[in-house]
Design a protein around this motif. Structure first.
Motif, PDB file in Angstrom:
ATOM      1  N   ASP A   1       0.819  -1.218   0.000  1.00 20.39           N
ATOM      2  CA  ASP A   1       0.000   0.000   0.000  1.00 20.39           C
ATOM      3  C   ASP A   1       0.849   1.263   0.000  1.00 20.39           C
ATOM      4  O   ASP A   1       0.498   2.256   0.638  1.00 20.39           O
ATOM      5  CB  ASP A   1      -0.961   0.006   1.201  1.00 20.39           C
ATOM      6  CG  ASP A   1      -2.063  -1.029   1.058  1.00 20.39           C
ATOM      7  OD1 ASP A   1      -2.528  -1.245  -0.083  1.00 20.39           O
ATOM      8  OD2 ASP A   1      -2.464  -1.627   2.067  1.00 20.39           O
TER       9      ASP A   1
ATOM     10  N   GLU B   1       1.798   2.859  -2.985  1.00 16.58           N
ATOM     11  CA  GLU B   1       1.806   3.015  -4.440  1.00 16.58           C
ATOM     12  C   GLU B   1       2.666   4.186  -4.894  1.00 16.58           C
ATOM     13  O   GLU B   1       3.153   4.208  -6.029  1.00 16.58           O
ATOM     14  CB  GLU B   1       0.381   3.213  -4.953  1.00 16.58           C
ATOM     15  CG  GLU B   1      -0.581   2.082  -4.658  1.00 16.58           C
ATOM     16  CD  GLU B   1      -1.369   2.267  -3.367  1.00 16.58           C
ATOM     17  OE1 GLU B   1      -0.931   3.076  -2.508  1.00 16.58           O
ATOM     18  OE2 GLU B   1      -2.411   1.621  -3.218  1.00 16.58           O
TER      19      GLU B   1
ATOM     20  N   ARG C   1      -9.276   2.153  -6.825  1.00 20.97           N
ATOM     21  CA  ARG C   1      -8.179   2.096  -5.840  1.00 20.97           C
ATOM     22  C   ARG C   1      -7.585   3.469  -5.573  1.00 20.97           C
ATOM     23  O   ARG C   1      -7.061   3.722  -4.480  1.00 20.97           O
ATOM     24  CB  ARG C   1      -7.083   1.145  -6.346  1.00 20.97           C
ATOM     25  CG  ARG C   1      -5.853   1.086  -5.439  1.00 20.97           C
ATOM     26  CD  ARG C   1      -4.922  -0.048  -5.827  1.00 20.97           C
ATOM     27  NE  ARG C   1      -3.705  -0.056  -5.027  1.00 20.97           N
ATOM     28  CZ  ARG C   1      -2.920  -1.115  -4.902  1.00 20.97           C
ATOM     29  NH1 ARG C   1      -3.214  -2.242  -5.512  1.00 20.97           N
ATOM     30  NH2 ARG C   1      -1.816  -1.069  -4.167  1.00 20.97           N
ATOM     31  N   PHE C   2      -7.650   4.357  -6.583  1.00 17.86           N
ATOM     32  CA  PHE C   2      -7.002   5.657  -6.457  1.00 17.86           C
ATOM     33  C   PHE C   2      -7.993   6.785  -6.160  1.00 17.86           C
ATOM     34  O   PHE C   2      -7.692   7.954  -6.359  1.00 17.86           O
ATOM     35  CB  PHE C   2      -6.149   5.936  -7.703  1.00 17.86           C
ATOM     36  CG  PHE C   2      -4.998   4.975  -7.786  1.00 17.86           C
ATOM     37  CD1 PHE C   2      -3.795   5.273  -7.175  1.00 17.86           C
ATOM     38  CD2 PHE C   2      -5.138   3.734  -8.393  1.00 17.86           C
ATOM     39  CE1 PHE C   2      -2.737   4.372  -7.188  1.00 17.86           C
ATOM     40  CE2 PHE C   2      -4.091   2.824  -8.419  1.00 17.86           C
ATOM     41  CZ  PHE C   2      -2.880   3.128  -7.807  1.00 17.86           C
TER      42      PHE C   2
ATOM     43  N   THR D   1      -4.003   7.471   2.628  1.00 16.78           N
ATOM     44  CA  THR D   1      -4.721   8.699   2.271  1.00 16.78           C
ATOM     45  C   THR D   1      -6.158   8.639   2.801  1.00 16.78           C
ATOM     46  O   THR D   1      -6.684   9.624   3.341  1.00 16.78           O
ATOM     47  CB  THR D   1      -4.700   8.908   0.744  1.00 16.78           C
ATOM     48  OG1 THR D   1      -3.332   8.926   0.312  1.00 16.78           O
ATOM     49  CG2 THR D   1      -5.363  10.220   0.355  1.00 16.78           C
ATOM     50  N   GLN D   2      -6.779   7.465   2.681  1.00 14.52           N
ATOM     51  CA  GLN D   2      -8.124   7.318   3.257  1.00 14.52           C
ATOM     52  C   GLN D   2      -8.076   7.459   4.779  1.00 14.52           C
ATOM     53  O   GLN D   2      -8.923   8.124   5.388  1.00 14.52           O
ATOM     54  CB  GLN D   2      -8.721   5.954   2.880  1.00 14.52           C
ATOM     55  CG  GLN D   2     -10.167   5.772   3.337  1.00 14.52           C
ATOM     56  CD  GLN D   2     -11.122   6.686   2.585  1.00 14.52           C
ATOM     57  OE1 GLN D   2     -11.259   6.611   1.369  1.00 14.52           O
ATOM     58  NE2 GLN D   2     -11.785   7.589   3.313  1.00 14.52           N
TER      59      GLN D   2
ATOM     60  N   VAL E   1     -10.506   8.230  -2.987  1.00 19.73           N
ATOM     61  CA  VAL E   1     -10.858   8.086  -1.570  1.00 19.73           C
ATOM     62  C   VAL E   1     -12.275   8.603  -1.346  1.00 19.73           C
ATOM     63  O   VAL E   1     -12.780   9.450  -2.093  1.00 19.73           O
ATOM     64  CB  VAL E   1      -9.866   8.816  -0.636  1.00 19.73           C
ATOM     65  CG1 VAL E   1      -8.493   8.140  -0.704  1.00 19.73           C
ATOM     66  CG2 VAL E   1      -9.782  10.284  -0.965  1.00 19.73           C
TER      67      VAL E   1
ATOM     68  N   MET F   1      -2.567   4.949  -0.989  1.00 20.06           N
ATOM     69  CA  MET F   1      -4.008   5.214  -1.039  1.00 20.06           C
ATOM     70  C   MET F   1      -4.705   4.811   0.260  1.00 20.06           C
ATOM     71  O   MET F   1      -5.603   5.512   0.733  1.00 20.06           O
ATOM     72  CB  MET F   1      -4.631   4.509  -2.245  1.00 20.06           C
ATOM     73  CG  MET F   1      -4.162   5.071  -3.595  1.00 20.06           C
ATOM     74  SD  MET F   1      -4.145   6.902  -3.719  1.00 20.06           S
ATOM     75  CE  MET F   1      -5.850   7.311  -3.328  1.00 20.06           C
TER      76      MET F   1
END
Lengths: 353, 353
Positions: free
Chosen positions: A103, A105, A140-141, A301-302, A143, A298
């Protein structure tokens, strides 16, 4: 294909002007987003001026994107039409290297696909960023943005927020620690808010007392004026962590003197040679470290978005219409913004309508 | 007081000449050592030439000391007359700061007392090093030398050995890791031997294939010639750890490209500005780190000695009489030694007798 309106630079240094282009129709794993707000990051200017080499034109900048989901592919599970969604600096990666599997990326071995000024993994399609009215991105990219978060203030979280959140988490900043945030701009003001929300004692390290006063308003417990040698000496060897947000090359040596033994200063802004030169002695005496950190993965980021929703953290923003984007860039070059410009994309739809 | 014979520089840049001085008689916690071997460290030259500022003359260099215990104070427990003992770079520290309490006396908040070119904690008595026939040191700063260790080859362990051992341990080097040792000199040759003994895959990174061949003899699994761009590219992002022993300022950027994501290069030699300048991008892309490390604490120095005894690791040395110390220094300045000069102090006793 989807017809999209945006603003683009047609060549290096050109002003941004209206630009119409196409994006792919959403595939089974894609999310189509109507863009509501797009933050202006200093790296937008660097790239539009071709400071970093290998830039692609026409360029539609913008990687701090907040919008409303208008369509999703059949296999999309985490978002549905009507939800608020965010897109940051990346829209794809290889997905099978060790970084992607962990995770992370942003550190993809094959290189992440950046949101603009890049080529999709098909090898031919240019990516266009958030200074536009719609974007299509693989799930996936994307949020999920909680409704409780102020949308315009949330846009800069997608770059400035995650860029500062990720190192604060990775180096385990928390209660009982004295943390310095160096530099008060788009990144630095998020660093202060996030480190404070994580429970640390936060010191803003900046060049002038005036900037310091504003840092106190943002939540800093203390201000250290870096141009004051006596003040710097009084804080020697006292910091548990330093988040260095200065976006240009600079002398890192005086800051290393602030660190306790075995502690780390993390660079998040300076993608440039650090001059005057780092002296090895400043690392060897005290077993200190300089590290770097780039945005965040990602999943993180979430996590950051959810943390900000829980703690009521958003960016301090000045909202501008797209028609004033060139003026906003000029002001940003003079650091004349507290602390992030955000483009209200309703202004673009008004123009197109 | 004890009458001691040694060799000293009388002023910056002066040749070393015979010098007679006094040391304290051993107190209740002291160990009196008849010096048998004293290694020559490159920092001896730097200090005798006053390269680092604030040097004290006359200066008796030497901080890689092996000898035989001739007397101990009433409270000394870990050594007795007849034992072999070692003294390294420090002879005292404050003993109450967090560093001292964590057995990291080398990072003492109040500054360790160095073995020479320093003032004892009484504030008046100069320290004189190992280019002499006797030394008196407090028990905490003396290590026990097992009889199984080759004594002359063990002398450089007290500086070159611990300087490389400590970071290899701190950053947990071991089996399954690809470790690069940059620079093949006194420090680098110990780095190769120690990393190999710890079970790592060891790559010597040096400037010429000739040096590389000798590194293979020392135990390196592979050689990477740093002046060969294609070879450097073929090792990109493949190292778990880099031990950088280059003793002067240099361009660290090409080495950072060798590190995997999230890994560290540790400087142990370069107490100087690192030029051309470090580029922040080389840390940010891959979340990499540059750290520094200085010698090691006394407990870890004993651990290192015991590790070397267990694994049969000593330094490759060329033994010289004290009367040839100035010639040895001249050769060392040209890197003309494999890999450490050690002075046989019996030569001094012959001169004095």
């Amino acid at each position: 294909m989807i017809q999209v309106h945006g603003y683009a630079a047609q060549h290096a240094g050109a002003p941004l002007t209206p630009f119409q282009f196409e994006r792919r129709a959403p595939g089974p794993h894609d999310v189509q987003i109507e863009i509501l707000y797009s933050g202006i990051c200093h790296s937008d200017l660097h790239q539009a001026h071709a400071h970093w080499g290998a830039e692609l034109f026409p360029m539609v900048p913008g990687h701090e994107i907040i919008g409303r989901v208008v369509a999703v592919g059949a296999h999309v599970t985490k978002l549905k039409p009507g939800d608020y969604a965010g897109v940051g600096c990346m829209v794809d990666s290889c997905r099978h290297c060790s970084a992607c599997e962990e995770d992370l990326e942003q550190y993809c071995d094959e290189g992440a696909t950046w949101t603009y000024n890049a080529i999709e993994r098909d090898g031919v399609t240019p990516t266009y960023g958030g200074y536009s009215d719609q974007i299509v991105v693989e799930e996936r990219f994307v949020v999920s943005i909680p409704e409780t978060l102020d949308l315009k203030g949330a846009a800069p979280l997608l770059c400035a927020g995650i860029t500062t959140y990720s190192p604060l988490r990775h180096w385990k900043v928390g209660p009982g620690q004295k943390v310095g945030v160096i530099g008060l701009g788009g990144l630095g003001h998020m660093g202060v808010k996030l480190a404070k929300a994580m429970g640390a004692q936060v010191v803003m390290i900046t060049t002038t007392p005036e900037k310091g006063r504003d840092a106190t308003r943002l939540g800093a417990d203390e201000v250290l004026v870096s141009r004051d040698p006596a003040a710097m000496a009084s804080h020697a060897a006292s910091f548990d962590f330093l988040l260095n947000t200065i976006p240009v090359g600079h002398d890192v040596n005086p800051y290393l003197a602030l660190l306790k033994r075995d502690r780390t200063m993390v660079l998040v802004g300076a993608l440039e040679p650090l001059q005057p030169a780092l002296n090895g002695a400043n690392l060897i005496f005290g077993r200190k470290s300089i590290s770097g950190s780039g945005i965040g993965g990602m999943a993180e980021t979430q996590e950051m978005i959810d943390f900000c929703a829980k703690h009521g953290v958003v960016s301090d923003v000045e909202v501008v219409p797209i028609q004033q984007v060139n003026e906003a860039w000029q002001r940003l070059e003079k650091n004349d913004v507290k602390y992030r410009f955000v483009i209200d994309m309703a202004s673009l739809r008004g123009e197109v309508a």
